[in-house]
Design a protein around this motif. Structure first.
Motif, short mmCIF file in Angstrom:
data_model
loop_
_atom_site.label_atom_id
_atom_site.label_comp_id
_atom_site.label_asym_id
_atom_site.label_seq_id
_atom_site.Cartn_x
_atom_site.Cartn_y
_atom_site.Cartn_z
N HIS A 1 0.83 -1.19 0.00
CA HIS A 1 0.00 0.00 0.00
C HIS A 1 0.87 1.25 0.00
O HIS A 1 0.89 2.02 -0.95
CB HIS A 1 -0.91 -0.03 1.23
N SER A 2 1.64 1.41 1.08
CA SER A 2 2.54 2.55 1.18
C SER A 2 3.93 2.01 1.39
O SER A 2 4.11 1.05 2.14
CB SER A 2 2.17 3.42 2.37
N LYS B 1 -2.16 -2.99 3.35
CA LYS B 1 -3.43 -2.68 3.98
C LYS B 1 -4.38 -3.87 4.03
O LYS B 1 -5.05 -4.09 5.03
CB LYS B 1 -4.09 -1.53 3.24
N LYS C 1 -2.43 0.88 -2.81
CA LYS C 1 -2.95 2.24 -2.67
C LYS C 1 -3.48 2.72 -4.03
O LYS C 1 -4.52 3.38 -4.10
CB LYS C 1 -1.86 3.18 -2.17
#
Ligand code: ADP
Ligand code: ZN
Length: 721
Positions: free
Chosen positions: A426-427, A452, A490
């Motif tokens: 995600h990040s 996530k 994301k």
């Protein structure tokens, strides 16, 4: 009779064969290439027979204990390749031989993958006066079948089956089953060659019985696969076999399907998505000479095909042909060796040949064939570079306005979109905007990536995983954590928000963990179940979807900024490949490349589809900076958990090299590796650049021997870095 056995022990110190007596009961079974069990000290180990001797003057000689597998695991050619690999990579012979075999055949206790059988019943006596209804019912199964699965008969009555066998009505036979079977092909294959393809084939035909390397340089969509297929047809007609290597990620069901439609029943497939049992079955088909074509990823270069007439490396520029673990070999080196052994050509197919291959072609060391047109008359896609610095000003940091607008356009037209982002998760990191805290791996000097979907933080180097569902910074306890860096998760989330009605699918190693996942996504995308496919470089290669008319490269800078001398070359090829997914049929394709460095020369070469300028530009750089193909490059890594000790030793290594290498050889470093710390192990590296240095290999061999006995550090030499 006696046998020289290569015993499976990790240590290089015992990397030699030991002689054993072949006991009388095994005299007809043990031969060169057998996998045997032997006593070794107090242990019982496994090993490969590399040589048979008539006599031996060792007193008190031990005997081979047994045979682990019935088949011959290594033929003469494989043993030759084993020695070649050892010499080429400086690894141990045992390591080189083991890396050539599927797990089922590795000399290693505990690996016990067997052939798979199904038991059938056959009828051996006509019925007399049977009265038991279940026995009659069982025999009725044979009315239309010669053989009945034991399991099916036992479902009627297990005791009935037993009695019928006892009384001589039925007999059990065992049949081996192949765990892996290719699906029926859906591909239609009536195609006439284009003029370019015809010419390419003509040229290839001149080299069928020669050990030549041919560079087939064809733009994406030029139809290299069809050329391969026609050449393979020729080879099979001459009763020879063909070995086709493809990077793991382009081993798509689409590609295999295409080959299968032409060569049904003659193909074995080897790649990492198969289970160990399936790999073993496929390998045996090859070893027993039951197939004439092998398609596989890197290690399939060791497939025990005999009588090879052609070796193909598709997407030959791909880094995946180089193994990063020991033995650090390049599939091309093995391919060339086998082409010498079998006197056959090697074809290197690529839309973006690597500089080594291209410069060899220019020097006429390789034959060169160019195909510059797309097969179905489709134009090459139109490529636009978008300056993300401008977009960021109006808060378009993920999708530029241009890309967003074009996606909407495609969605309205019922066309498909592929988006490439080479980072999963995600990040890529989480940091605190209040105190600056950043989540890092406790074992490595790497930030943790936030995933996530599983609520975890993960290290992409050592696999460290930590549950994560807080909003508070663990250091200053403020609610000020920021999710920074864009990963595929994301991006997917963002797309769902911006295009709420679109059907979106993400494809990366996280979503394709299980067998069959990858094939499923590809098939579903082909069947138009999704509008947008988002993914890592998995989506960039080998895929051929006629409805894809737009490709977006979300962050072209990621690959350009990798600190490696190959990053320009790799970026050029990745971006060209990915762009090549667009507009493969007649409808014209479009590509949008997003970057904060829109003037970067590499991006502009991609945009103009200008391989030649890319080549000249990059060759100049390589010459100035003394990199391949002008210089050979060797990387030496020294690793240890003990930092102080490591620093001392790496300094010694450097001094040793300076003393023993040729004066003109350049020795750079030591420098810290990137990453410097992985799994609590520190790492330093030294880079050697040389043009002519006769002593260098011997010198490195000696260095290697020096460190074999040092348990505190590991020395890693990569001769073809
Ligand atoms: P490459 O591997 O060079 O990128 P492919 O072999 O995947 O290209 O071919 C691109 C597309 O063109 C495929 O859909 C293929 O079926 C089609 N194609 C190739 N050769 C021909 C031909 N001679 N006639 C018609 N279509 C072709
Ligand atoms: Zn880690």
């Amino acid at each position: 009779m006696f046998a020289n056995v290569l015993v499976e022990i990790k240590s290089k110190k015992v990397d030699k064969t030991f002689t054993y007596k072949i006991p009388d009961k095994l005299i007809n079974e043990v031969c060169v290439g057998s996998l045997v069990t032997i006593p070794f000290g107090k242990r019982e180990l496994e090993g490969y027979v590399l040589k048979i001797l008539d006599s031996c003057d060792i007193e008190d000689i031990k005997e081979i204990k047994g045979l682990k597998k019935n088949e011959i695991v290594l033929n003469e050619e494989m043993i030759e390749l084993g020695y070649f690999l050892q010499e080429k990579t400086l690894c141990s012979l045992s390591c080189s031989i083991q890396s050539m075999l599927p797990k089922a055949l590795k000399a290693k206790k505990g690996v016990n993958i067997k052939k798979k059988y199904i038991s059938y019943l056959i009828r051996t006596k006509k019925d007399e006066h049977l009265s038991k209804p279940n026995q009659i019912a069982i025999l009725n199964l044979f009315e239309n079948n010669r053989e009945v699965k034991l399991k099916d008969a036992e479902e009627i009555s297990a005791s009935g089956v037993k009695t019928l066998i006892k009384n001589g009505y039925l007999e059990i036979i065992k049949k081996e089953v192949n765990r892996f079977n290719l699906k029926e092909s859906m591909y239609s294959n009536e195609k006439t060659l284009t003029i370019e393809q015809e010419n390419a084939l003509k040229k290839i035909r001149q080299f069928y019985n020669k050990k030549t390397t041919i560079l087939l340089h064809g733009v994406t969509g030029s139809g290299k696969t069809l050329v391969y297929i026609e050449a393979i047809k020729d080879v099979l007609k001459n009763n020879k076999t063909a070995l086709v290597l493809v990077p793991e990620i382009s081993l798509t069901p689409q590609l295999i399907d295409r080959f299968n439609s032409y060569f049904k029943g003659s193909i074995a497939v080897l790649h990492s998505h198969l289970s160990e049992g399936e790999k073993y079955d496929e390998w045996r088909k090859i070893n027993e000479g039951k197939v004439s074509i092998v398609i596989g990823a890197r290690s399939a270069i060791f497939a025990p095909l005999k009588n090879i007439g052609l070796i193909i490396l598709d997407e030959a520029h791909s880094l995946s042909y180089k193994q990063e673990n020991n033995p650090k070999y390049h599939a091309l080196d093995i391919a060339k060796k086998r082409s010498e052994i079998w006197n056959c050509p090697v074809i290197l197919g690529s839309a973006t040949p690597d500089l080594n291959s291209m410069s060899r072609a220019l020097k006429k060391v390789y034959e060169y064939i160019y195909m510059g047109k797309r097969a179905q008359n489709a134009k090459l896609p139109n490529i636009t570079i978008v300056d993300m610095a401008n977009e960021a000003k109006c808060s378009h940091t993920i999708l530029s306005r241009d890309l967003e607008y074009k996606i909407i356009e495609r969605l309205n037209n019922h066309e498909q979109v592929i988006l490439l982002l080479n980072r999963r998760g995600h990040s890529t990191y989480i940091s605190c905007s209040n105190c600056g805290y950043v989540y890092k791996c406790p074992n490595c000097d790497i930030t943790l990536t936030y995933h996530k979907t599983k609520n975890t933080l993960r290290c992409h180097y050592c696999g460290y995983t930590k549950f994560f569902n807080t909003k508070k910074c663990p250091k200053c306890l403020e609610n000020s954590l920021n999710y920074l860096g864009l990963g595929t998760e994301k991006l997917e989330e963002y797309l769902e928000e911006v295009f709420p009605t679109a059907k979106i699918k993400r494809m990366d190693t996280d979503t394709t963990k299980n067998k069959g996942d990858y094939d499923e996504v590809i098939n579903e995308f082909a069947e138009f179940k999704y509008d947008i496919l988002v993914g890592t470089q998995m989506v960039s290669k080998g895929l051929d979807f006629p409805k894809v008319t737009l490709v977006g490269i979300i962050n072209a800078d990621a690959s350009l900024n990798i600190p490696d001398y190959k990053s320009n070359e790799q970026s050029f090829s990745l971006l060209s490949q990915a762009s090549g997914r667009a507009g493969r049929n007649s409808s014209s394709g479009e590509v949008i490349i997003q970057s904060y460095m829109p003037l970067h020369p590499i991006l502009n070469f991609v945009k103009n589809n200008d391989y030649k300028s890319f080549f000249n530009y990059e060759m100049k750089l390589r010459k100035t900076l003394k990199y391949p193909p002008y210089y050979f490059l060797i990387q030496i890594k020294l690793k240890s958990r003990d930092y102080e000790y490591l620093v001392k030793e790496i300094t010694k290594v450097k001094k040793y090299l300076e003393r023993n290498c040729d004066k003109k050889t350049i020795i750079l470093g030591p420098a810290t590796s990137n990453p410097f710390l992985v799994n609590k192990v520190y790492s330093f590296e030294i880079l050697i650049k040389y043009r002519y240095d006769e002593k260098i290999k011997e010198c490195l061999k000696d260095l290697d021997v020096l460190y074999q006995t040092d348990s505190k550090v590991t020395l890693d030499i990569d001769l073809s870095y």
